[in-house]
Design a protein around this motif. Structure first.
Motif, PDB file in Angstrom:
ATOM      1  N   PRO A 169       0.787  -1.099  -0.145  1.00  0.00           N
ATOM      2  CA  PRO A 169       0.187   0.192  -0.110  1.00  0.00           C
ATOM      3  C   PRO A 169       0.941   1.221  -0.113  1.00  0.00           C
ATOM      4  CG  PRO A 169      -0.706  -1.474   1.742  1.00  0.00           C
ATOM      5  CD  PRO A 169       0.725  -2.132   1.184  1.00  0.00           C
ATOM      6  N   ARG A 170       0.369   2.209  -0.526  1.00  0.00           N
ATOM      7  CA  ARG A 170       1.123   3.578  -0.660  1.00  0.00           C
ATOM      8  C   ARG A 170       1.183   4.066   0.901  1.00  0.00           C
ATOM      9  NH1 ARG A 170       1.055   7.245  -4.944  1.00  0.00           N
ATOM     10  NH2 ARG A 170      -0.624   6.070  -5.850  1.00  0.00           N
ATOM     11  N   GLN A 171       2.585   4.801   1.005  1.00  0.00           N
ATOM     12  CA  GLN A 171       2.863   5.378   2.344  1.00  0.00           C
ATOM     13  C   GLN A 171       1.752   6.199   2.771  1.00  0.00           C
ATOM     14  OE1 GLN A 171       4.060   8.428   3.170  1.00  0.00           O
ATOM     15  NE2 GLN A 171       3.814   9.204   1.282  1.00  0.00           N
ATOM     16  N   ARG A 172       1.652   6.422   4.049  1.00  0.00           N
ATOM     17  CA  ARG A 172       0.666   7.557   4.754  1.00  0.00           C
ATOM     18  C   ARG A 172       1.678   8.389   5.820  1.00  0.00           C
ATOM     19  NH1 ARG A 172      -3.892   4.529   7.635  1.00  0.00           N
ATOM     20  NH2 ARG A 172      -4.897   6.663   7.688  1.00  0.00           N
ATOM     21  N   LEU A 173       2.903   8.634   5.425  1.00  0.00           N
ATOM     22  CA  LEU A 173       3.638   9.472   6.416  1.00  0.00           C
ATOM     23  C   LEU A 173       3.763  10.957   5.651  1.00  0.00           C
ATOM     24  CD1 LEU A 173       6.564   7.439   7.887  1.00  0.00           C
ATOM     25  CD2 LEU A 173       4.424   8.071   8.861  1.00  0.00           C
ATOM     26  N   GLN A 174       4.160  10.777   4.412  1.00  0.00           N
ATOM     27  CA  GLN A 174       4.273  12.340   3.752  1.00  0.00           C
ATOM     28  C   GLN A 174       3.405  12.357   2.814  1.00  0.00           C
ATOM     29  OE1 GLN A 174       6.910  14.200   4.785  1.00  0.00           O
ATOM     30  NE2 GLN A 174       8.352  13.015   5.779  1.00  0.00           N
ATOM     31  N   GLY A 175       2.819  13.492   2.958  1.00  0.00           N
ATOM     32  CA  GLY A 175       1.625  13.914   1.940  1.00  0.00           C
ATOM     33  C   GLY A 175       2.002  14.933   0.988  1.00  0.00           C
ATOM     34  N   ARG A 176       1.130  15.218  -0.174  1.00  0.00           N
ATOM     35  CA  ARG A 176       1.366  16.386  -0.996  1.00  0.00           C
ATOM     36  C   ARG A 176       1.286  17.707  -0.303  1.00  0.00           C
ATOM     37  NH1 ARG A 176      -2.450  15.357  -5.947  1.00  0.00           N
ATOM     38  NH2 ARG A 176      -1.175  17.236  -6.692  1.00  0.00           N
ATOM     39  N   HIS A 177       0.509  17.751   0.777  1.00  0.00           N
ATOM     40  CA  HIS A 177       0.198  19.142   1.370  1.00  0.00           C
ATOM     41  C   HIS A 177       0.738  18.980   2.760  1.00  0.00           C
ATOM     42  CE1 HIS A 177      -2.538  20.054  -1.927  1.00  0.00           C
ATOM     43  NE2 HIS A 177      -3.161  18.745  -1.606  1.00  0.00           N
ATOM     44  N   ALA A 178       1.992  19.758   2.939  1.00  0.00           N
ATOM     45  CA  ALA A 178       2.385  19.756   4.223  1.00  0.00           C
ATOM     46  C   ALA A 178       1.713  20.359   5.145  1.00  0.00           C
ATOM     47  CB  ALA A 178       3.884  20.378   4.289  1.00  0.00           C
ATOM     48  N   PRO A 179       1.812  20.036   6.615  1.00  0.00           N
ATOM     49  CA  PRO A 179       1.021  20.788   7.669  1.00  0.00           C
ATOM     50  C   PRO A 179       1.586  22.382   7.629  1.00  0.00           C
ATOM     51  CG  PRO A 179       1.913  18.614   8.392  1.00  0.00           C
ATOM     52  CD  PRO A 179       2.478  18.947   7.092  1.00  0.00           C
ATOM     53  N   GLU A 180       0.564  23.137   7.782  1.00  0.00           N
ATOM     54  CA  GLU A 180       0.781  24.565   7.828  1.00  0.00           C
ATOM     55  C   GLU A 180       1.642  24.922   8.871  1.00  0.00           C
ATOM     56  OE1 GLU A 180      -2.805  26.979   7.204  1.00  0.00           O
ATOM     57  OE2 GLU A 180      -3.608  26.094   5.478  1.00  0.00           O
ATOM     58  N   VAL A 181       2.723  25.879   8.816  1.00  0.00           N
ATOM     59  CA  VAL A 181       3.455  26.144   9.793  1.00  0.00           C
ATOM     60  C   VAL A 181       3.697  27.930   9.516  1.00  0.00           C
ATOM     61  CG1 VAL A 181       4.948  24.312  10.374  1.00  0.00           C
ATOM     62  CG2 VAL A 181       5.547  25.703   8.386  1.00  0.00           C
ATOM     63  N   PRO A 182       3.909  28.724  10.235  1.00  0.00           N
ATOM     64  CA  PRO A 182       3.777  30.085  10.239  1.00  0.00           C
ATOM     65  C   PRO A 182       5.161  30.676   9.519  1.00  0.00           C
ATOM     66  CG  PRO A 182       3.151  29.754  12.368  1.00  0.00           C
ATOM     67  CD  PRO A 182       3.460  28.376  11.859  1.00  0.00           C
ATOM     68  N   ALA A 183       5.058  31.257   8.547  1.00  0.00           N
ATOM     69  CA  ALA A 183       6.658  31.746   7.717  1.00  0.00           C
ATOM     70  C   ALA A 183       7.336  32.230   8.861  1.00  0.00           C
ATOM     71  CB  ALA A 183       6.119  32.616   6.710  1.00  0.00           C
ATOM     72  N   GLY A 184       8.597  32.043   8.778  1.00  0.00           N
ATOM     73  CA  GLY A 184       9.747  32.530   9.596  1.00  0.00           C
ATOM     74  C   GLY A 184       9.510  32.099  11.149  1.00  0.00           C
ATOM     75  N   SER A 185       8.915  31.354  11.574  1.00  0.00           N
ATOM     76  CA  SER A 185       8.754  30.639  12.801  1.00  0.00           C
ATOM     77  C   SER A 185       9.925  29.628  13.056  1.00  0.00           C
ATOM     78  CB  SER A 185       7.374  30.007  13.134  1.00  0.00           C
ATOM     79  OG  SER A 185       7.303  28.718  12.167  1.00  0.00           O
ATOM     80  N   GLY A 186      10.617  29.125  12.011  1.00  0.00           N
ATOM     81  CA  GLY A 186      11.399  28.071  12.304  1.00  0.00           C
ATOM     82  C   GLY A 186      10.889  26.728  12.729  1.00  0.00           C
ATOM     83  N   ILE A 187       9.605  26.518  12.662  1.00  0.00           N
ATOM     84  CA  ILE A 187       9.045  25.304  13.094  1.00  0.00           C
ATOM     85  C   ILE A 187       9.062  24.479  11.819  1.00  0.00           C
ATOM     86  CG2 ILE A 187       6.546  24.241  13.329  1.00  0.00           C
ATOM     87  CD1 ILE A 187       5.701  26.834  14.461  1.00  0.00           C
ATOM     88  N   VAL A 188       9.245  22.910  12.020  1.00  0.00           N
ATOM     89  CA  VAL A 188       9.677  22.129  10.790  1.00  0.00           C
ATOM     90  C   VAL A 188       8.559  20.956  11.156  1.00  0.00           C
ATOM     91  CG1 VAL A 188      11.296  20.334  10.192  1.00  0.00           C
ATOM     92  CG2 VAL A 188      12.225  22.473  10.907  1.00  0.00           C
ATOM     93  N   ALA A 189       8.116  20.606   9.765  1.00  0.00           N
ATOM     94  CA  ALA A 189       7.382  19.412   9.903  1.00  0.00           C
ATOM     95  C   ALA A 189       8.122  18.238   9.453  1.00  0.00           C
ATOM     96  CB  ALA A 189       6.173  19.616   8.736  1.00  0.00           C
ATOM     97  N   LEU A 190       8.504  17.360  10.479  1.00  0.00           N
ATOM     98  CA  LEU A 190       9.272  16.148  10.022  1.00  0.00           C
ATOM     99  C   LEU A 190       8.637  15.159   9.459  1.00  0.00           C
ATOM    100  CD1 LEU A 190      11.445  15.848  13.639  1.00  0.00           C
ATOM    101  CD2 LEU A 190      12.019  16.939  11.278  1.00  0.00           C
ATOM    102  N   ASN A 191       7.080  15.050   9.207  1.00  0.00           N
ATOM    103  CA  ASN A 191       6.286  14.337   8.388  1.00  0.00           C
ATOM    104  C   ASN A 191       5.019  15.020   8.395  1.00  0.00           C
ATOM    105  OD1 ASN A 191       5.010  12.809  10.662  1.00  0.00           O
ATOM    106  ND2 ASN A 191       7.029  11.992  10.958  1.00  0.00           N
ATOM    107  N   GLY A 192       4.183  14.235   7.708  1.00  0.00           N
ATOM    108  CA  GLY A 192       2.761  14.791   7.562  1.00  0.00           C
ATOM    109  C   GLY A 192       1.957  14.716   9.034  1.00  0.00           C
ATOM    110  N   TRP A 193       2.338  14.228   9.882  1.00  0.00           N
ATOM    111  CA  TRP A 193       1.745  14.043  11.178  1.00  0.00           C
ATOM    112  C   TRP A 193       2.011  14.884  12.339  1.00  0.00           C
ATOM    113  CZ3 TRP A 193      -2.313  10.373  11.633  1.00  0.00           C
ATOM    114  CH2 TRP A 193      -2.537   9.695  10.306  1.00  0.00           C
TER     115      TRP A 193
END
Length: 781
Positions: free
Chosen positions: A38-62
């Motif tokens: 089955p297709r993986q479920r960790l990385q999506g086409r739409h990354a979680p929203e993070v504020p610009a310039g905040s330094g927040i990082v999405a390590l995966n879609g969750w």
């Protein structure tokens, strides 16, 4: 869900389908696809929203991690009071080894990686005893692949923890490994000598905060991720307060009805007073002359089920609502003006009595045994009415529509379908539609629909660029619902000379709620074929009868229907468990002993039954209450959504023939428990909601109109009626199964079986009332 039943015919059809796929054009590609994982479920086409310039990082879609070590769990499931955001956060945090005090939760974007796989797989009409059969495993594997490709985001069917159990933990473990790799790279310490604990990576004598590692961690690609074993869990299995508890206590804005945007206008809607009628004429000029009114919008209604009507848009909701009478709407005659509950129930009874229906389970030649000349047959007919969802937060949504883009602020169980509904109404490309999700003030299946999204889009389209909020009144909500269908089930049992069951034949009749929902939202995989949701609760139970035929007949009626908490289990459990007690009485056996004898090959069910009855003191006499009234105990067992629940209810009846439920003892086996406190709360919630329906719940139709409009007519359980509830959680090493709905089905039969002991006769209609109306369809031999 809807599919073909699992029996010999089902096997033959599946084999034929695989052969045809292999032989036909493109068959090789299809067979090759089925063999791929089955297709993986960790990385999506739409990354979680993070504020610009905040330094927040999405390590995966969750999940995302901020420089200050805040971990934000990205939740694809709707939080509607069931505590799922806390449970999902616990799954991720367990594997991530983060500091729980730093955990937050946000809604996910719409993406296929968040599609509900478990609901579609578990919705196959396969008896639980057959899940280990090789072909069944293959069918479930293929269905999971299809579900992954479809990617429908949906919260329902008590499937949220089941669906996220592995992927949420994998997300946390993958992020943990990335942080370990980054720390090892930065310190030069071998990764095998590094470990994680409470939001830091420990490499020898060095301790590196997660927030300091995220820039390097996002570049890591862990090649091997190992999940913890249950013996290593430190968060899963520990009772944990809900993450939203403080906000709720403080009254923080959480729900769709709380949305307040600059320059926002408000809409109230006049809906048809009779099913099937439409507005013919209305006085727009008079309505526009009322204070604060900015627009009058005629509503056509769409395929999503939003009714035709007229909306008034004003500067405040109260102004809009007060202006509605000025419309003086002339409604069209309804083709359903003669429709009544009595007529509907008569139709369902007639259909349940006929032998032709779709069989969801066939084991042995049950029909022949029941219909054999001279057979000793016991027969009963059970009935249940329509029910409304009656969530505390009435239907609402806010939308802003411009020429080529749209936004909607809403609480929903199906964000993708909401987006599709807005696109359908506005002709705007879905990629340019933003869905802002909020918590739901209750739903119980009502917000699986997208009618209110279509309605608000239609209203906001008339006022481009301005946000418009629609709020329904309680009466709107009650009378424009998609109801739990009314249902009738007929039981026939062939008995041996000693009263033991030789065969049991079940035929139920109702509308098809999940098929109706699927047709409204355009969910093709479940639009056709038999709808198992109304028959569930009869054919899928663990009882070991020698021969069984369980069938369901779909009946077409003009009353709109949809999914309601625990769906078919909500009434079929009452029907079946009451009939089991009737069979035990006929055999002269104790109801507990009778059930245990039918569960020899089902130890989990038997264990749950024993736990509940032991805790309730089943084998000890029940004393009179402090009020001096006689009391009796009733018992029920039910399997639903992968879980077993047994309940014992203590009941009395006073001199005014009023029922009183004093105590409900519940035991539940729902597999490995993520949050014991959350499961306990859900058991209590389901029992109270189920008792409301069992004792009071009834939507009636008169002259094409829904009679009930508010809580004085559609009564929830009052606080002084609420029984003492005791919940016993059974430890299990099985994967998690459903918890949100599973304690509802057994409460009505447990109460009904106690009433039968008290009054010496059987109530076979819901709600449970001590009137002659409730004695229809007696049992006999």
């Amino acid at each position: 869900m809807v599919s073909v039943p699992f029996d010999r015919h089902f096997l033959r059809m599946r084999r034929r389908a695989f052969l045809l796929a292999g032989l036909g054009t493109g068959g090789a590609l299809f067979l090759g696809w089925t063999l791929l994982p089955p297709r993986q479920r960790l990385q999506g086409r739409h990354a979680p929203e993070v504020p610009a310039g905040s330094g927040i990082v999405a390590l995966n879609g969750w999940l995302t991690i901020a420089p200050d070590d805040t971990v934000t769990i990205v939740a694809p499931k709707a939080e509607m009071g069931q505590g799922i955001h806390t449970a999902l956060a616990m799954l991720v945090a367990e594997e991530l080894d983060c500091d729980w005090q730093q955990v937050r939760v946000t809604h996910s974007p719409i993406d296929r990686i968040y599609g509900n796989v478990a609901a579609l797989v578990d919705g196959l009409p396969i008896h639980p005893d057959q899940l280990d059969a090789p072909l069944v495993r293959g069918v479930r594997w293929l269905t999971a692949k299809v579900a992954r490709e479809i990617g429908v985001m949906m919260t329902g069917g008590s499937s949220s923890v089941r669906d996220c159990w592995m992927v949420a933990r994998q997300a946390g473990a993958t992020a943990r490994e990335a942080l370990l790799s980054a720390a090892a790279e930065q310190t030069g310490v071998p990764i095998a000598e590094c470990r994680t604990e409470r939001g830091v990576v420990v490499c020898g004598t060095q301790r590196l905060r997660y927030g300091s590692l995220i820039s390097a961690a996002v570049r890591q690609r862990p090649s091997r991720v190992v999940l913890k074993t249950p013996s290593q869990f430190t968060r899963i299995g520990v009772s944990t307060p809900r993450l939203d508890a403080r906000d709720k206590v403080q009254g923080a804005p959480l729900y769709g009805i709380d949305v307040a945007l600059p320059d926002m206008l408000y809409a109230a809607v006049a809906m048809p007073p009779v099913l099937g009628s439409r507005p013919l004429h209305f006085n727009q000029q008079a309505a526009m002359a009322r204070p604060g009114v900015r627009a009058v919008v005629a509503l056509e209604g769409t395929r999503y089920g939003d009714p035709p009507g007229v909306a008034i848009v004003a500067e405040s909701w109260w102004q809009a609502r007060q202006a509605l009478p000025a419309l003086a709407i002339e409604w069209s005659p309804s083709p359903h003006a003669a429709l009544s509950s009595d007529g509907i129930m008569s139709t369902l009874r007639e259909r349940a009595m006929r032998g032709d229906a779709f069989a969801f389970r066939r084991s042995g030649d049950a029909e022949a045994l029941v219909n054999a000349p001279g057979a000793r047959v016991m027969e009963s007919l059970y009935e249940a009415p329509y029910l409304a969802h009656a969530a505390m937060e009435p239907i609402n949504a806010t939308a802003r529509i411009s020429r080529d883009q749209a936004e909607i602020w809403v609480g929903t169980q199906v964000p993708g379908f909401v987006r599709d509904a807005v696109a359908h109404v506005t002709a705007i490309d879905p990629s340019r539609i933003t869905v802002h999700q909020y918590q739901l003030g209750g739903a119980f299946g009502r917000r699986l629909e997208a009618d209110y999204a279509a309605q608000v889009a239609m209203i906001a389209r008339a006022i481009p660029g301005v946000p418009v909020q629609v709020i329904w009144t309680r009466e709107d909500d009650m009378r424009a619902d998609f109801y739990r269908p009314a249902a009738v089930t007929r039981f026939r049992a062939a008995l041996s000379p000693t009263g033991n069951v030789r065969a049991i034949v079940v035929q139920s009749a109702s509308q098809a709620p999940f098929k109706a929902l699927s047709q409204r939202v355009g969910f093709v995989p479940t639009m056709r074929g038999p709808d198992r949701t109304m028959a569930e609760g009869t054919w899928d139970q663990p009882y070991e009868f020698p021969a069984v035929r369980a069938a369901h007949a779909e009946v077409s009626l003009p009353v709109p229907v949809g999914s309601w908490r625990s769906v078919g289990h909500s009434h079929q459990a009452f029907f079946l468990e009451s009939f089991i007690d009737e069979l035990a009485q006929q055999a002269g056996q104790d109801p507990l002993a009778y059930r245990l004898a039918l569960l020899a090959r089902h130890p989990r069910a038997a264990t749950v039954l024993r736990r509940a009855t032991d805790a309730a003191g089943w084998n000890t006499p029940i004393a009179r209450g402090d009020d001096g009234l006689l009391r009796a105990r009733g018992l029920a067992l039910h399997w639903s959504f992968g879980s077993y629940v047994a309940q014992v209810a203590d009941v009395s009846i006073d001199g005014a023939q009023q029922l009183r439920v004093h105590r409900v003892v519940s035991a539940i086996d729902c597999g490995l428990i993520v949050n014991p406190a959350g499961v306990t709360q859900q058991v209590e919630s389901a029992i109270i909601y189920g008792l409301s329906a069992a004792l009071h719940g009834e939507i009636t139709i008169e002259n094409g109109r829904v009679r009930q409009g508010n809580f004085h007519e559609y009564r929830p359980l009052r606080i002084d009626e609420c029984p003492v509830i005791e919940t016993h959680l059974i430890a299990s090493s099985e994967p998690p199964s459903g918890a949100g709905e599973v304690a509802l089905p057994p409460v009505a039969p447990a109460v009904g079986n106690a009433i039968a002991v008290l009054i010496g006769r059987r109530l076979r209609q819901l709600p449970l009332r001590l009137t002659s109306r409730a004695v229809r369809g007696g049992a006999g031999t």
